[in-house]
Enzyme design. Structure first.
Site, PDB file in Angstrom:
ATOM      1  N   ASP A  65       0.729  -1.138  -0.011  1.00  0.00           N
ATOM      2  CA  ASP A  65       0.031  -0.089   0.097  1.00  0.00           C
ATOM      3  C   ASP A  65       0.676   1.430   0.022  1.00  0.00           C
ATOM      4  OD1 ASP A  65       1.052  -0.550   2.683  1.00  0.00           O
ATOM      5  OD2 ASP A  65      -0.882  -0.943   3.615  1.00  0.00           O
ATOM      6  N   ASN A 134      -7.277  -3.110  14.368  1.00  0.00           N
ATOM      7  CA  ASN A 134      -8.730  -3.219  14.014  1.00  0.00           C
ATOM      8  C   ASN A 134      -8.830  -4.516  12.908  1.00  0.00           C
ATOM      9  OD1 ASN A 134      -7.660  -2.188  11.672  1.00  0.00           O
ATOM     10  ND2 ASN A 134      -9.008  -0.346  11.563  1.00  0.00           N
ATOM     11  N   HIS A 136      -6.993  -4.603  10.210  1.00  0.00           N
ATOM     12  CA  HIS A 136      -6.895  -4.529   8.754  1.00  0.00           C
ATOM     13  C   HIS A 136      -5.489  -5.189   8.283  1.00  0.00           C
ATOM     14  CE1 HIS A 136      -4.407  -0.545   9.448  1.00  0.00           C
ATOM     15  NE2 HIS A 136      -3.658  -1.496   9.444  1.00  0.00           N
ATOM     16  N   GLU A 141      -9.619  -1.746   5.503  1.00  0.00           N
ATOM     17  CA  GLU A 141     -10.143  -1.679   6.748  1.00  0.00           C
ATOM     18  C   GLU A 141     -11.455  -2.393   6.926  1.00  0.00           C
ATOM     19  OE1 GLU A 141      -8.270   0.400   8.544  1.00  0.00           O
ATOM     20  OE2 GLU A 141      -7.939   2.246   8.184  1.00  0.00           O
TER      21      GLU A 141
HETATM   22  C1  F6R Z   1       1.439  -1.246   5.934  1.00  0.00           C
HETATM   23  C2  F6R Z   1       0.275  -2.274   6.386  1.00  0.00           C
HETATM   24  C3  F6R Z   1      -0.298  -2.144   7.537  1.00  0.00           C
HETATM   25  C4  F6R Z   1       0.356  -2.480   8.659  1.00  0.00           C
HETATM   26  C5  F6R Z   1      -0.502  -2.317   9.908  1.00  0.00           C
HETATM   27  C6  F6R Z   1       0.229  -2.692  11.326  1.00  0.00           C
HETATM   28  O1  F6R Z   1       2.110  -1.381   4.742  1.00  0.00           O
HETATM   29  O2  F6R Z   1       0.129  -2.959   5.265  1.00  0.00           O
HETATM   30  O3  F6R Z   1      -1.348  -3.314   7.472  1.00  0.00           O
HETATM   31  O4  F6R Z   1       0.977  -3.802   8.606  1.00  0.00           O
HETATM   32  O5  F6R Z   1      -1.017  -1.105  10.041  1.00  0.00           O
HETATM   33  O6  F6R Z   1       1.146  -1.479  11.521  1.00  0.00           O
HETATM   34  P1  F6R Z   1       2.280  -1.470  12.598  1.00  0.00           P
HETATM   35  O7  F6R Z   1       2.950  -2.497  12.301  1.00  0.00           O
HETATM   36  O8  F6R Z   1       2.764  -0.062  12.583  1.00  0.00           O
HETATM   37  O9  F6R Z   1       1.210  -1.737  13.834  1.00  0.00           O
END
Ligand code: F6R
Length: 258
Positions: A65, A134, A136, A141
């Protein structure tokens, strides 16, 4: 889903590093799906430390992403993150590393182009995932379609709050992202999810033990035949079947019976 629970975050990260390293060494022309975020930073540090012993010159990568409105040279872009954390330190060929362009003039066209590029590459051999509190995966989301492909997504306020730590001011945290879809992720031949820390405990429970539901997007991984979830103690704290899961797959030891 193969669930490995490690006593410490460091051990979970070490295992993730081993799985990626083994994939690259056994298939030097593999295609990796990569993630960003705080969880991945110590993992990328481990890979960086391998230096010349890890030949990434023929590896292709696709990141999950990118924020919308942020160009590749912006310091908070995932382009900048990947250069800083990984690409600038190992011998990746920049023409083989792919991340959506967050400031493309036509974002929908960019999302479609990216989805096609993933498919035209022959598909992702190993997809690395983190998980949001959450549930995702990528920026899919809650209530994302389980059949979704790469597209624009509006970030929830919970995700914007969680990611505000990477920005100077909450107001400038992007509101939208381009993300691979859940179906794009499920198309990968193999998936490795890394989750560490107590903030991920509820999401990990839903991913592993909950009903498959778009409300907890990571639960869609239950539909994939080859997922390894690497959790530390804190991320595994809410699992009801924890004792059973640890018997089936004692962390650090590969058992063939499932
Ligand atoms: C980022 C991504 C997100 C993160 C998730 C956890 O490329 O795909 O799904 O893996 O938001 O983020 P952290 O590791 O910062 O808690």
């Amino acid at each position: 889903m193969k669930v490995l629970i490690f006593p410490t975050k460091a051990e979970a990260i070490e295992k993730a590093g081993d799985l990626i390293t083994e994939k690259i060494r056994s298939n030097p022309t593999c295609t990796l799906g990569l993630a960003t975020g705080g969880t991945m930073e110590p993992l990328y540090a481990r890979l960086r430390a391998k230096g010349e012993s890890l030949d990434c010159s023929r590896v292709t990568t696709f990141n999950l992403d990118e924020y919308v409105g942020i160009g590749p040279s912006h310091p908070q872009s995932y382009h900048a993150y990947m250069r800083l954390q990984l690409f600038d330190h190992l011998n990746f060929d920049p023409s083989n590393t792919h991340i959506p362009i967050g400031d493309a003039p036509d974002l929908e066209q960019e999302a479609d182009r990216y989805e096609r590029a993933v498919q035209d590459s022959g598909g992702i051999d190993l997809q690395l995932l983190g998980i949001g509190a959450n549930g995702h995966i990528g920026f899919n989301e809650p209530c994302s379609s389980l059949g979704s492909r790469t597209r624009l997504k509006t970030l929830t306020s919970a995700t914007r709050d969680a990611n505000a730590r990477f920005f100077k001011d909450h107001e400038v945290v992007p509101r939208y992202a381009i993300t691979m879809g859940i179906k794009t992720i499920l198309d990968a031949k193999e998936v490795v999810v890394l989750a560490t820390g107590s903030k991920k405990a509820k999401a990990c429970r839903e991913m592993i033990e909950g009903a498959v539901s778009s409300y907890w997007p990571a639960s869609a991984l239950q539909l994939h035949p080859k997922v390894t979830a690497l959790l530390d103690e804190e991320a595994a704290a809410d699992l009801e079947l924890r004792e059973y899961l640890e018997t089936v797959h004692p962390a650090g030891r590969d058992v063939k019976v499932v």
